[in-house]
Design a protein around this motif. Structure first.
Motif, mmCIF file in Angstrom:
data_model
loop_
_atom_site.group_PDB
_atom_site.id
_atom_site.type_symbol
_atom_site.label_atom_id
_atom_site.label_comp_id
_atom_site.label_asym_id
_atom_site.label_seq_id
_atom_site.Cartn_x
_atom_site.Cartn_y
_atom_site.Cartn_z
ATOM 1 N N UNK A 276 0.843 -1.200 0.000
ATOM 2 C CA UNK A 276 0.000 0.000 0.000
ATOM 3 C C UNK A 276 0.877 1.248 0.000
ATOM 4 N N UNK A 277 1.006 1.883 -1.146
ATOM 5 C CA UNK A 277 1.831 3.084 -1.259
ATOM 6 C C UNK A 277 1.342 4.175 -0.312
ATOM 7 N N UNK A 278 0.033 4.352 -0.264
ATOM 8 C CA UNK A 278 -0.551 5.442 0.516
ATOM 9 C C UNK A 278 -0.266 5.265 2.010
ATOM 10 N N UNK A 279 -0.424 4.038 2.502
ATOM 11 C CA UNK A 279 -0.210 3.799 3.938
ATOM 12 C C UNK A 279 1.254 3.989 4.320
ATOM 13 N N UNK A 280 2.145 3.575 3.461
ATOM 14 C CA UNK A 280 3.571 3.695 3.775
ATOM 15 C C UNK A 280 4.014 5.156 3.761
ATOM 16 N N UNK A 281 3.587 5.897 2.769
ATOM 17 C CA UNK A 281 3.947 7.319 2.717
ATOM 18 C C UNK A 281 3.322 8.069 3.879
ATOM 19 N N UNK A 282 2.095 7.718 4.232
ATOM 20 C CA UNK A 282 1.448 8.355 5.386
ATOM 21 C C UNK A 282 2.213 8.057 6.669
ATOM 22 N N UNK A 283 2.730 6.830 6.795
ATOM 23 C CA UNK A 283 3.510 6.474 7.984
ATOM 24 C C UNK A 283 4.796 7.288 8.044
ATOM 25 N N UNK A 284 5.433 7.516 6.890
ATOM 26 C CA UNK A 284 6.662 8.319 6.867
ATOM 27 C C UNK A 284 6.368 9.758 7.266
ATOM 28 N N UNK A 285 5.269 10.295 6.750
ATOM 29 C CA UNK A 285 4.921 11.679 7.087
ATOM 30 C C UNK A 285 4.537 11.809 8.553
ATOM 31 N N UNK A 286 3.813 10.838 9.054
ATOM 32 C CA UNK A 286 3.368 10.864 10.455
ATOM 33 C C UNK A 286 4.550 10.854 11.419
ATOM 34 N N UNK A 287 5.606 10.125 11.065
ATOM 35 C CA UNK A 287 6.771 9.996 11.948
ATOM 36 C C UNK A 287 7.874 10.983 11.600
ATOM 37 N N UNK A 288 7.630 11.821 10.611
ATOM 38 C CA UNK A 288 8.579 12.853 10.175
ATOM 39 C C UNK A 288 9.900 12.241 9.678
ATOM 40 N N UNK A 289 9.784 11.098 9.009
ATOM 41 C CA UNK A 289 10.955 10.519 8.350
ATOM 42 C C UNK A 289 11.293 11.357 7.121
ATOM 43 N N UNK A 290 12.569 11.441 6.790
ATOM 44 C CA UNK A 290 12.990 12.240 5.648
ATOM 45 C C UNK A 290 13.095 11.428 4.361
ATOM 46 N N UNK A 291 13.269 10.120 4.503
ATOM 47 C CA UNK A 291 13.505 9.279 3.331
ATOM 48 C C UNK A 291 12.909 7.897 3.571
ATOM 49 N N UNK A 292 12.705 7.163 2.461
ATOM 50 C CA UNK A 292 12.154 5.807 2.521
ATOM 51 C C UNK A 292 13.100 4.846 1.813
ATOM 52 N N UNK A 293 13.506 3.812 2.544
ATOM 53 C CA UNK A 293 14.301 2.739 1.942
ATOM 54 C C UNK A 293 13.348 1.593 1.609
ATOM 55 N N UNK A 294 13.279 1.154 0.333
ATOM 56 C CA UNK A 294 12.279 0.152 -0.045
ATOM 57 C C UNK A 294 12.708 -1.295 0.180
ATOM 58 N N UNK A 295 13.991 -1.543 0.551
ATOM 59 C CA UNK A 295 14.451 -2.927 0.675
ATOM 60 C C UNK A 295 14.458 -3.603 -0.672
ATOM 61 N N UNK A 296 14.042 -4.902 -0.696
ATOM 62 C CA UNK A 296 13.847 -5.591 -1.968
ATOM 63 C C UNK A 296 12.543 -6.357 -1.902
ATOM 64 N N UNK A 297 11.974 -6.647 -3.090
ATOM 65 C CA UNK A 297 10.616 -7.177 -3.125
ATOM 66 C C UNK A 297 9.621 -6.056 -2.880
ATOM 67 N N UNK A 298 8.348 -6.431 -2.720
ATOM 68 C CA UNK A 298 7.271 -5.481 -2.468
ATOM 69 C C UNK A 298 7.351 -4.292 -3.436
ATOM 70 N N UNK A 299 7.563 -3.064 -2.939
ATOM 71 C CA UNK A 299 7.497 -1.865 -3.776
ATOM 72 C C UNK A 299 8.869 -1.369 -4.236
ATOM 73 N N UNK A 300 9.899 -2.191 -4.059
ATOM 74 C CA UNK A 300 11.262 -1.706 -4.305
ATOM 75 C C UNK A 300 11.525 -1.333 -5.755
ATOM 76 N N UNK A 301 10.828 -1.953 -6.704
ATOM 77 C CA UNK A 301 11.023 -1.631 -8.119
ATOM 78 C C UNK A 301 9.740 -1.079 -8.745
ATOM 79 N N UNK A 302 8.958 -0.407 -7.928
ATOM 80 C CA UNK A 302 7.701 0.187 -8.382
ATOM 81 C C UNK A 302 7.927 1.671 -8.656
ATOM 82 N N UNK A 303 7.956 2.029 -9.932
ATOM 83 C CA UNK A 303 8.244 3.415 -10.303
ATOM 84 C C UNK A 303 7.180 4.374 -9.783
ATOM 85 N N UNK A 304 5.920 3.938 -9.779
ATOM 86 C CA UNK A 304 4.851 4.807 -9.277
ATOM 87 C C UNK A 304 5.062 5.120 -7.799
ATOM 88 N N UNK A 305 5.539 4.129 -7.039
ATOM 89 C CA UNK A 305 5.805 4.370 -5.619
ATOM 90 C C UNK A 305 6.955 5.361 -5.457
#
Length: 662
Positions: A62-91
């Motif tokens: 869920x792109x929306x939930x993950x970005x919302x979690x980053x904003x809620x916690x005031x994270x500056x960046x997102x590391x996608x790891x591998x699998x899931x959304x790691x190679x999703x250009x839209x994300x």
């Protein structure tokens, strides 16, 4: 440098990123689903945010939930790891649109390599050699069959999106093409939301060699040498090594330069891997390697590159995403020694590498001289919701022989109980003659699959130890002396009792006799084994079996006994006398679900005649398709599921009756 990042992943890669971030003084935010509330990556992170149910499409995808979690916690960046959304250009695009930094390549770079057909066309323009085949837009079955005929069998059908062996089928005969195409498209649609495929010539003796590349936002690009990932099952890697055995400097330079050209062609930033297939029918040659795909992320097997290059690739990712130039130039990078990585999975190699679930009631790793990357700990549960990886074991030594010996020893020292694991398979594979001699290829496991995966029957030593455990001998040696409760019948003879042992594929009846406080004899039909229990702590001890000392650890539960004896694991079951027992999956009169999953296809109806080996039901479980077949000829008496049904482990899916039954 960033002060706080969010990791949009789970398991061992989330733990891996957290450890490097902690070393650099960066605070971390984990995300978790209902199934991962108590997971290791959640415990290790500084903060954690719940993002939804166990199903990945409602949580980790869920792109929306993950970005919302980053904003809620005031994270500056997102590391996608591998699998899931790691190679999703839209994300990646959404992350940047939200004012956050995506720790990875640009959305344009991801898109350029996201579809294998378009990527191959791009690579041809960049003068990177590609595998012969059909990479066009035409997807009609008849058209693809014609293209395949022109290419010539054997071929490989591959999903143009994604990776990890999903949507991939080898086809050797024209009559198998249609069914294989349908299965590949179905699996690709489920895994990636895109059922388009491409067709490639299948090389009969290939090696899978990939090049680690890294780029920055200042126009720099380097390669960090090669990894050989030829040992694969179900098109997924099992043991990887770096450097590649038999690699010449001429070929290394040719592959490295081709990989850097690929990275530069898409203005690549961050960690990436360019995967090549090499035709080794006449040995490695710089004019017989071909581009397969580029993974625009960190790879599962990146620790072997870190070991030989002496770098932390996650640190490089963080620095490049922060706008810094690459820490080293190409001339500053050198190869030091040899490294292997083995992937320990919850799976049953003797049943076609069927994924397994269960609680890790025992999980012990070697204490030194190895690197362990794990996302679970003792007491955690392997669920059907995600990849069944338990851990990765990585070793490093001055040369290949020393590293391979260290790999085998490390695997022998691992202990897993509570779920089926592939440890014995990995140990056998590490000793396989062609691999040990430095001649791996992608067909090696399939050629030697019986010797590598057959269920190992317990030897006399394991049987004797298990019999003593079942007879209570270990409790006696600890001072509890249960033998005294056997009653006056033993006064006119030695203290003894009968034992029946149950294990996969059979049972064994024997008699255990106590010869002293720590000395026992175990009598079978035609032999007697003498066992002396030596000094130890709890159930970890040395034992002397017919004059030969061995290391032993015993793990006991109400359902059975697991022995860890001289680097081998032996499981003995205790029967529940109130349980009549279930037939094996796809065995006897019933087809049983081997694990929880989704019924994708039901190929028969009630009343249909079926033949032994005929495909009856196709399930999807743990990111793979399972085809359940008839164990014998018969008639479909009743169907208990339909397409689209979710089913639990051991559920009866279909019942058969003999053809001549009324």
């Amino acid at each position: 440098m960033f002060s706080k990042i969010l990791i949009a992943n789970r398991g061992e890669i989330a733990c891996r990123v957290i450890r490097t971030a902690r070393r650099l003084g960066i605070r971390t935010v984990a995300v978790y689903s209902d199934a991962d509330r108590d997971a290791l990556h959640v415990a290790l992170a500084d903060e954690a945010v719940h993002i939804g149910p166990a199903a990945a499409n409602e949580s980790y995808l869920s792109k929306e939930k993950i970005i919302a979690a980053a904003q809620r916690t005031q994270a500056e960046a997102i590391h996608p790891g591998y699998g899931f959304l790691s190679e999703n250009a839209d994300f990646a695009e959404a992350v940047e649109a939200a004012g956050l930094v995506f720790i990875g390549p640009s959305p344009a770079s991801i898109r350029a390599m996201g579809l294998k057909d378009a990527a191959k066309a791009l690579m041809e323009r960049a003068c990177v050699p590609v595998v012969p085949g059909y990479h066009g837009d035409g997807q009609e079955a008849g058209f693809l069959a014609d293209q395949t005929a022109a290419i010539g069998f054997p071929v490989l059908i591959k999903a143009r999106a994604g990776g990890g062996g999903k949507g991939m089928r080898r086809v050797d005969r024209p009559e198998d093409f249609e069914a294989s195409l349908e299965a590949a498209k179905r699996e690709a649609k489920s895994a990636f939301g895109d059922d388009a495929v491409l067709i490639e010539k299948y090389l009969t003796k290939p090696r899978h060699i990939e090049i680690q590349v890294f780029g920055d936002s200042h126009g720099n690009a380097v390669h960090l040498f090669e990894r050989d990932c030829s040992l694969q099952r179900r098109h997924q890697k099992v043991i990887e090594e770096a450097p590649a055995p038999g690699m010449t400097e001429e070929m290394r330079n040719a592959m490295g330069e081709a990989a850097v050209r690929a990275a530069r062609a898409i203005d690549y930033r961050g960690a990436g891997t360019v995967e090549f297939i090499a035709d080794v029918s006449d040995g490695l040659s710089p004019d017989r390697f071909f581009f397969m795909e580029m993974n625009t992320r960190l790879q599962v097997e990146h620790p072997v590159t870190e070991a030989i290059a002496g770098v932390d690739l996650v640190e490089w990712q963080l620095r490049v995403a922060n706008g810094e130039p690459l820490p080293k130039t190409q001339d500053e990078l050198t190869i030091n020694g040899w490294a292997f990585e083995a992937r320990i999975y919850a799976e049953d190699p003797s049943r076609g590498f069927l994924p397994a679930t269960g609680t890790l009631s025992r999980l012990r790793f070697p204490e030194s001289d190895v690197r362990i990357d794990a996302g679970v700990r003792e007491g955690d549960t392997i669920t059907p919701h995600y990849d069944p990886l338990i851990a990765k074991l990585t070793v490093h030594a001055p040369d290949r022989a020393a590293a391979l010996a260290k790999l085998t020893r490390g695997l022998e020292k691992m202990q897993v109980a509570g779920t089926t694991a592939n440890l014995d398979f990995l140990i056998r594979l590490s000793r396989q003659s062609d691999f040990a001699a430095g001649h791996p290829d992608t067909g090696l496991i399939d050629r030697d699959v019986e010797a590598l995966t057959s269920a190992r029957q317990p030897d006399d030593a394991a049987l004797a130890i298990a019999a003593i455990v079942e007879a209570g001998g270990f409790a006696e040696a600890a001072g509890n002396d249960p033998w005294l409760s056997l009653g006056p019948w033993q006064l006119w003879g030695e203290a003894s009792r009968p034992v029946t042992l149950h294990f996969a594929g059979g049972h064994q009846i024997c008699r255990v006799a106590a010869k002293g406080r720590s000395l026992f004899s175990v009598a079978f039909d035609d032999r007697i084994i003498l066992v002396r229990l030596l000094a130890g702590e709890g159930f970890a001890r040395h034992v002397e079996i017919d004059g030969r000392q061995s290391q032993l650890d015993v793990f006991e539960t109400s359902s059975g006994v697991t022995l860890f004896l001289d680097g081998q694991t032996h499981l003995f079951h205790r029967l529940d006398l109130l349980d009549g027992g279930e037939e094996e999956a796809s065995g006897g009169d019933r087809v049983i679900a081997p694990m929880p999953g989704l019924v994708k296809i039901v190929r028969v109806r009630e009343g249909d005649p079926v033949a032994k080996g005929q495909a009856l039901i196709v399930m999807e479980a743990m990111k793979m398709e399972l085809t359940l077949t008839a164990a014998r000829d018969g008639i479909v008496e009743s169907l208990h599921v339909g397409e689209g049904d979710q089913t639990s482990e051991s559920a009866v899916l279909l019942s058969l009756r003999p053809e001549d039954a009324a």
